[in-house]
Each structure stands twice: as C-alpha cells, then as structure tokens.
Design a protein around this motif. Structure first.
Motif, PDB file in Angstrom:
ATOM      1  N   ARG A 147       0.847  -1.197   0.000  1.00 59.60           N
ATOM      2  CA  ARG A 147       0.000   0.000   0.000  1.00 59.60           C
ATOM      3  C   ARG A 147       0.880   1.244   0.000  1.00 59.60           C
ATOM      4  NH1 ARG A 147      -4.774  -2.081   0.417  1.00 59.60           N
ATOM      5  NH2 ARG A 147      -5.133  -3.976   1.603  1.00 59.60           N
ATOM      6  N   PHE A 148       0.440   2.233  -0.772  1.00 55.89           N
ATOM      7  CA  PHE A 148       1.200   3.473  -0.877  1.00 55.89           C
ATOM      8  C   PHE A 148       0.263   4.578  -1.332  1.00 55.89           C
ATOM      9  CE2 PHE A 148       1.241   1.418  -4.933  1.00 55.89           C
ATOM     10  CZ  PHE A 148       1.169   2.424  -5.870  1.00 55.89           C
ATOM     11  N   GLY A 149       0.764   5.797  -1.239  1.00 62.36           N
ATOM     12  CA  GLY A 149       0.007   6.941  -1.723  1.00 62.36           C
ATOM     13  C   GLY A 149      -1.344   7.085  -1.049  1.00 62.36           C
ATOM     14  N   ASP A 150      -2.286   7.568  -1.799  1.00 63.16           N
ATOM     15  CA  ASP A 150      -3.633   7.825  -1.299  1.00 63.16           C
ATOM     16  C   ASP A 150      -4.524   6.618  -1.574  1.00 63.16           C
ATOM     17  OD1 ASP A 150      -5.793   9.138  -0.191  1.00 63.16           O
ATOM     18  OD2 ASP A 150      -6.247  10.266  -2.020  1.00 63.16           O
ATOM     19  N   GLY A 151      -4.331   5.549  -0.785  1.00 67.56           N
ATOM     20  CA  GLY A 151      -5.155   4.356  -0.917  1.00 67.56           C
ATOM     21  C   GLY A 151      -4.795   3.452  -2.081  1.00 67.56           C
ATOM     22  N   GLN A 152      -3.632   3.639  -2.668  1.00 71.33           N
ATOM     23  CA  GLN A 152      -3.215   2.787  -3.773  1.00 71.33           C
ATOM     24  C   GLN A 152      -2.572   1.513  -3.234  1.00 71.33           C
ATOM     25  OE1 GLN A 152      -0.897   6.154  -5.416  1.00 71.33           O
ATOM     26  NE2 GLN A 152      -1.781   5.509  -7.384  1.00 71.33           N
ATOM     27  N   SER A 153      -2.613   0.461  -4.045  1.00 68.36           N
ATOM     28  CA  SER A 153      -1.910  -0.768  -3.671  1.00 68.36           C
ATOM     29  C   SER A 153      -1.509  -1.518  -4.930  1.00 68.36           C
ATOM     30  CB  SER A 153      -2.770  -1.646  -2.765  1.00 68.36           C
ATOM     31  OG  SER A 153      -3.829  -2.231  -3.486  1.00 68.36           O
ATOM     32  N   ILE A 154      -0.503  -2.364  -4.763  1.00 73.28           N
ATOM     33  CA  ILE A 154       0.009  -3.199  -5.839  1.00 73.28           C
ATOM     34  C   ILE A 154       0.474  -4.499  -5.199  1.00 73.28           C
ATOM     35  CG2 ILE A 154       2.347  -2.235  -5.708  1.00 73.28           C
ATOM     36  CD1 ILE A 154       2.445  -2.442  -8.803  1.00 73.28           C
ATOM     37  N   THR A 155       0.406  -5.586  -5.939  1.00 71.23           N
ATOM     38  CA  THR A 155       0.845  -6.872  -5.423  1.00 71.23           C
ATOM     39  C   THR A 155       2.364  -6.888  -5.286  1.00 71.23           C
ATOM     40  OG1 THR A 155      -1.028  -8.003  -6.413  1.00 71.23           O
ATOM     41  CG2 THR A 155       0.878  -9.369  -5.855  1.00 71.23           C
ATOM     42  N   ALA A 156       2.822  -7.375  -4.148  1.00 69.28           N
ATOM     43  CA  ALA A 156       4.257  -7.534  -3.900  1.00 69.28           C
ATOM     44  C   ALA A 156       4.529  -8.989  -3.552  1.00 69.28           C
ATOM     45  CB  ALA A 156       4.713  -6.631  -2.759  1.00 69.28           C
ATOM     46  N   TYR A 157       5.636  -9.494  -4.050  1.00 66.97           N
ATOM     47  CA  TYR A 157       6.083 -10.836  -3.715  1.00 66.97           C
ATOM     48  C   TYR A 157       7.176 -10.717  -2.665  1.00 66.97           C
ATOM     49  CZ  TYR A 157       3.712 -11.900  -8.081  1.00 66.97           C
ATOM     50  OH  TYR A 157       2.784 -11.999  -9.080  1.00 66.97           O
ATOM     51  N   CYS A 158       7.094 -11.552  -1.649  1.00 65.11           N
ATOM     52  CA  CYS A 158       8.070 -11.554  -0.563  1.00 65.11           C
ATOM     53  C   CYS A 158       9.023 -12.724  -0.759  1.00 65.11           C
ATOM     54  CB  CYS A 158       7.356 -11.647   0.778  1.00 65.11           C
ATOM     55  SG  CYS A 158       6.216 -10.269   1.068  1.00 65.11           S
ATOM     56  N   TYR A 159      10.303 -12.469  -0.527  1.00 68.18           N
ATOM     57  CA  TYR A 159      11.356 -13.460  -0.755  1.00 68.18           C
ATOM     58  C   TYR A 159      12.261 -13.566   0.459  1.00 68.18           C
ATOM     59  CZ  TYR A 159      10.370 -13.700  -5.760  1.00 68.18           C
ATOM     60  OH  TYR A 159       9.771 -13.914  -6.978  1.00 68.18           O
ATOM     61  N   VAL A 160      12.911 -14.730   0.573  1.00 68.38           N
ATOM     62  CA  VAL A 160      13.967 -14.946   1.555  1.00 68.38           C
ATOM     63  C   VAL A 160      15.207 -15.415   0.785  1.00 68.38           C
ATOM     64  CG1 VAL A 160      13.338 -17.355   2.075  1.00 68.38           C
ATOM     65  CG2 VAL A 160      14.601 -16.008   3.778  1.00 68.38           C
ATOM     66  N   ALA A 161      16.368 -14.953   1.222  1.00 69.04           N
ATOM     67  CA  ALA A 161      17.628 -15.327   0.574  1.00 69.04           C
ATOM     68  C   ALA A 161      17.938 -16.792   0.836  1.00 69.04           C
ATOM     69  CB  ALA A 161      18.770 -14.457   1.108  1.00 69.04           C
ATOM     70  N   PRO A 162      18.698 -17.388  -0.059  1.00 72.63           N
ATOM     71  CA  PRO A 162      19.082 -18.780   0.176  1.00 72.63           C
ATOM     72  C   PRO A 162      19.998 -18.887   1.397  1.00 72.63           C
ATOM     73  CG  PRO A 162      20.295 -17.867  -1.686  1.00 72.63           C
ATOM     74  CD  PRO A 162      19.286 -16.840  -1.273  1.00 72.63           C
ATOM     75  N   LEU A 163      19.979 -20.036   2.003  1.00 68.86           N
ATOM     76  CA  LEU A 163      20.925 -20.303   3.085  1.00 68.86           C
ATOM     77  C   LEU A 163      22.342 -20.308   2.520  1.00 68.86           C
ATOM     78  CD1 LEU A 163      19.126 -23.135   5.050  1.00 68.86           C
ATOM     79  CD2 LEU A 163      19.695 -20.867   5.924  1.00 68.86           C
ATOM     80  N   PRO A 164      23.314 -19.844   3.281  1.00 70.17           N
ATOM     81  CA  PRO A 164      24.700 -19.907   2.810  1.00 70.17           C
ATOM     82  C   PRO A 164      25.111 -21.357   2.556  1.00 70.17           C
ATOM     83  CG  PRO A 164      24.519 -18.561   4.791  1.00 70.17           C
ATOM     84  CD  PRO A 164      23.198 -19.221   4.586  1.00 70.17           C
ATOM     85  N   ALA A 165      26.029 -21.555   1.631  1.00 71.23           N
ATOM     86  CA  ALA A 165      26.531 -22.888   1.339  1.00 71.23           C
ATOM     87  C   ALA A 165      27.048 -23.543   2.622  1.00 71.23           C
ATOM     88  CB  ALA A 165      27.644 -22.816   0.303  1.00 71.23           C
ATOM     89  N   GLY A 166      26.703 -24.794   2.809  1.00 74.20           N
ATOM     90  CA  GLY A 166      27.147 -25.516   3.986  1.00 74.20           C
ATOM     91  C   GLY A 166      26.235 -25.375   5.191  1.00 74.20           C
ATOM     92  N   SER A 167      25.156 -24.563   5.070  1.00 74.97           N
ATOM     93  CA  SER A 167      24.207 -24.409   6.176  1.00 74.97           C
ATOM     94  C   SER A 167      23.174 -25.528   6.123  1.00 74.97           C
ATOM     95  CB  SER A 167      23.479 -23.064   6.089  1.00 74.97           C
ATOM     96  OG  SER A 167      24.399 -22.012   6.221  1.00 74.97           O
TER      97      SER A 167
END
Length: 168
Positions: A147-167
């Motif tokens: 949500r932003f501005g005056d009542g506007q909205s847009i779809t957002a995708y949420c991400y998580v980074a990969p685990l470091p190698a060896g984790s």
C-alpha cells in the motif's frame, strides 16, 4: 561497486530520480530521494559506479515488524535473525553489467557475516528484479498488498535469501 559514502548521496539520489522516471521505482515516488536512500533503520549501503558516475544502489536495513516480508518470514522461522535488502536499483543505461547482481551479492555476504537471513519484497511489475532474485536462489515466501500513496496498492512478492553454502 563499493560501500556508500556520505558524498555519494547526491549522485545516488539523482540516479534514483532517473530510475523512477523510466521504471516507476519506487512506486511511492521520489519526492525526497535523499531521505528515501537514508532509512532510519539503515545497517549498510552500497553504490555501483560506471565511469565515475553512480549508477546503482542498495541498502540493508534492520527488520521492521510492519514490513510484509519480515512478518511473513517470522511466521515461518520465528527464531531466525533477519535484515531487509532494499532500495536496490540500477540505471537503465547501466544494466547488462551485472551490477544489480553484484549489489545483491554484497548484501548477502554482509548479512551472512552478521548471522542474518535476508528478506525483501518486490512489486509484481518489476519483472527483471524478480528474475534476478530467483536466479540468485531467493525463494518466494508469500504475497502481500503493498500500500502506498492515497489508498493505492500493488501486489508484492516476498522473498527470503538462500541459506549460505554448507548451512543446514
């Protein structure tokens, strides 16, 4: 690519205004680009340069409970320490040099060194950014209404980074 210095803020702000004009990023607009590049919860910042001109930018911030990606990831991994990758952009004429990837990888390395898992959100219209994160191994963890501005909205995708190698 290097850590951002105070003297870089003007050039980064000018680049942000140009990115907004071409790509509509950030969707909130850039009324005060310098302030937008200096979030209160800033942990680390980088710039990318070509021929002495700042052409890209990224930051790491502390997690705000109100941030969609933070909230969604904490529901899945409540004990994991997180930070947020954001304000990542590259001027259109500087794309093709892997600067976005280098900025993202720098943030991932710093987060790993600090024992933090990175999260982010990206609006669905920013297809090139989505491709970058997915190519780097980031996993989509959910969807939110940004949500932003005056009542506007847009779809957002949420991400998580990969685990470091060896984790595990």
């Amino acid at each position: 690519m290097r850590e951002r210095r105070a003297a870089d803020l003007e050039g980064a702000a000018a680049a942000l205004v140009r990115v907004y004009a071409s790509d509509g990023y950030p969707v909130e607009g850039v009324d005060d680009p310098r302030a937008w590049l200096r979030p209160a919860d800033l942990l680390h910042a980088w710039v990318a340069e070509l021929d002495g001109e700042i052409v890209g930018h990224a930051v790491l911030t502390a997690p705000a409970d109100s941030a969609d990606a933070v909230r969604i990831w904490r529901e899945q991994a409540p004990d994991e320490r997180v930070a947020v990758l954001g304000r990542l952009f590259v001027l259109p004429e500087a794309r093709g040099y892997a600067l976005g990837e280098r900025l993202a990888r720098a943030a991932m390395e710093v987060a790993e060194a600090r024992g933090l898992r990175l999260v982010l959100d990206v609006v669905d219209k920013d297809v090139a950014a989505i491709r970058l994160y997915e190519r780097l191994g980031w996993q989509r963890i959910g969807t939110a209404d940004h949500r932003f501005g005056d009542g506007q909205s847009i779809t957002a995708y949420c991400y998580v980074a990969p685990l470091p190698a060896g984790s595990a």
